[in-house]
Design a protein around this motif. Structure first.
Motif, PDB file in Angstrom:
ATOM      1  N   ARG A  53       0.855  -1.068   0.013  1.00 25.10           N
ATOM      2  CA  ARG A  53       0.217  -0.035   0.131  1.00 25.10           C
ATOM      3  C   ARG A  53       1.014   1.629  -0.019  1.00 25.10           C
ATOM      4  O   ARG A  53       1.027   2.145  -1.149  1.00 25.10           O
ATOM      5  CB  ARG A  53      -0.926  -0.177   0.984  1.00 25.10           C
ATOM      6  CG  ARG A  53      -2.322  -1.186   1.356  1.00 25.10           C
ATOM      7  CD  ARG A  53      -3.422  -0.996   2.057  1.00 25.10           C
ATOM      8  NE  ARG A  53      -4.000  -1.753   1.956  1.00 25.10           N
ATOM      9  CZ  ARG A  53      -4.305  -3.533   2.201  1.00 25.10           C
ATOM     10  NH1 ARG A  53      -4.080  -2.926   3.758  1.00 25.10           N
ATOM     11  NH2 ARG A  53      -5.173  -3.445   2.640  1.00 25.10           N
TER      12      ARG A  53
ATOM     13  N   GLN B 285      -6.273  -6.934  -4.252  1.00 27.73           N
ATOM     14  CA  GLN B 285      -7.571  -5.427  -3.400  1.00 27.73           C
ATOM     15  C   GLN B 285      -6.031  -4.282  -3.743  1.00 27.73           C
ATOM     16  O   GLN B 285      -6.762  -3.350  -4.200  1.00 27.73           O
ATOM     17  CB  GLN B 285      -8.218  -5.497  -2.817  1.00 27.73           C
ATOM     18  CG  GLN B 285      -8.885  -4.657  -2.364  1.00 27.73           C
ATOM     19  CD  GLN B 285     -10.116  -5.250  -1.484  1.00 27.73           C
ATOM     20  OE1 GLN B 285      -9.414  -5.881  -0.391  1.00 27.73           O
ATOM     21  NE2 GLN B 285     -11.289  -4.624  -1.633  1.00 27.73           N
ATOM     22  N   ALA B 286      -4.813  -4.388  -3.173  1.00 23.84           N
ATOM     23  CA  ALA B 286      -4.259  -3.437  -2.565  1.00 23.84           C
ATOM     24  C   ALA B 286      -3.436  -3.181  -4.594  1.00 23.84           C
ATOM     25  O   ALA B 286      -2.842  -1.918  -3.992  1.00 23.84           O
ATOM     26  CB  ALA B 286      -3.260  -4.079  -1.673  1.00 23.84           C
TER      27      ALA B 286
ATOM     28  N   ALA C 269      -6.246 -12.400  -2.519  1.00 26.68           N
ATOM     29  CA  ALA C 269      -7.058 -11.559  -2.842  1.00 26.68           C
ATOM     30  C   ALA C 269      -6.283  -9.709  -1.883  1.00 26.68           C
ATOM     31  O   ALA C 269      -7.161  -8.931  -2.920  1.00 26.68           O
ATOM     32  CB  ALA C 269      -8.393 -11.702  -2.039  1.00 26.68           C
ATOM     33  N   GLU C 270      -6.542  -9.907  -0.925  1.00 19.02           N
ATOM     34  CA  GLU C 270      -5.843  -8.493   0.176  1.00 19.02           C
ATOM     35  C   GLU C 270      -4.697  -8.145  -1.292  1.00 19.02           C
ATOM     36  O   GLU C 270      -4.883  -6.847  -1.221  1.00 19.02           O
ATOM     37  CB  GLU C 270      -5.798  -8.925   1.109  1.00 19.02           C
ATOM     38  CG  GLU C 270      -4.890  -7.570   1.894  1.00 19.02           C
ATOM     39  CD  GLU C 270      -4.676  -8.122   3.619  1.00 19.02           C
ATOM     40  OE1 GLU C 270      -4.760  -7.145   4.337  1.00 19.02           O
ATOM     41  OE2 GLU C 270      -4.702  -8.899   4.270  1.00 19.02           O
TER      42      GLU C 270
END
Length: 124
Positions: free
Chosen positions: A85, A113-114, A109-110
């Motif tokens: 991030r 998504q980031a 997934a995280e």
């Protein structure tokens, strides 16, 4: 650790003979992993920088633009997703490939998504 398909890596394409090689930073707390990536990528003409963790990576990114980041997902101190991030905040358009020794759908997934371009598992 071996890298499958290593011969499929293409060297950076240059339209000008004076242009610099593509810059890649490898972020991993494991020296052997960094060395493996560095050796492979420099053989193919890339300019490779190394960071042994999030603080060193972020410091390098303050002063240098990178064309690709390859980062471990789990390092001591700062979780890989938090680093991802911050990388995207600092250099939004840079592609980031996250490498993980643990296959977890939630982590994958995280990361995606980031802003990760891809998540691959070790050994690569």
């Amino acid at each position: 650790m071996t890298i499958s398909g290593a011969s499929k890596i293409n060297p950076p394409q240059s339209t000008h003979s004076t242009s610099a090689a593509k810059r890649i930073i490898i972020v991993d707390d494991d020296t052997q992993v960094r060395t493996l990536f560095r050796d492979l990528l420099t053989q193919h003409g890339y300019e490779v920088h190394e960071a042994d963790g999030a603080p060193a990576a972020l410091q390098a990114m303050e002063n240098t633009h990178f064309d690709l980041v390859i980062s471990d997902a789990q390092m001591p101190g700062v979780p890989g997703v938090a680093l991802l991030r911050e990388i995207k905040r600092m250099q939004y358009g840079v592609p980031v490939v996250v490498v993980s020794g643990v296959v977890e759908e939630a982590l994958t997934a995280e990361c995606i998504q980031a802003g990760a371009s891809n998540v691959i598992t070790k050994p690569v």
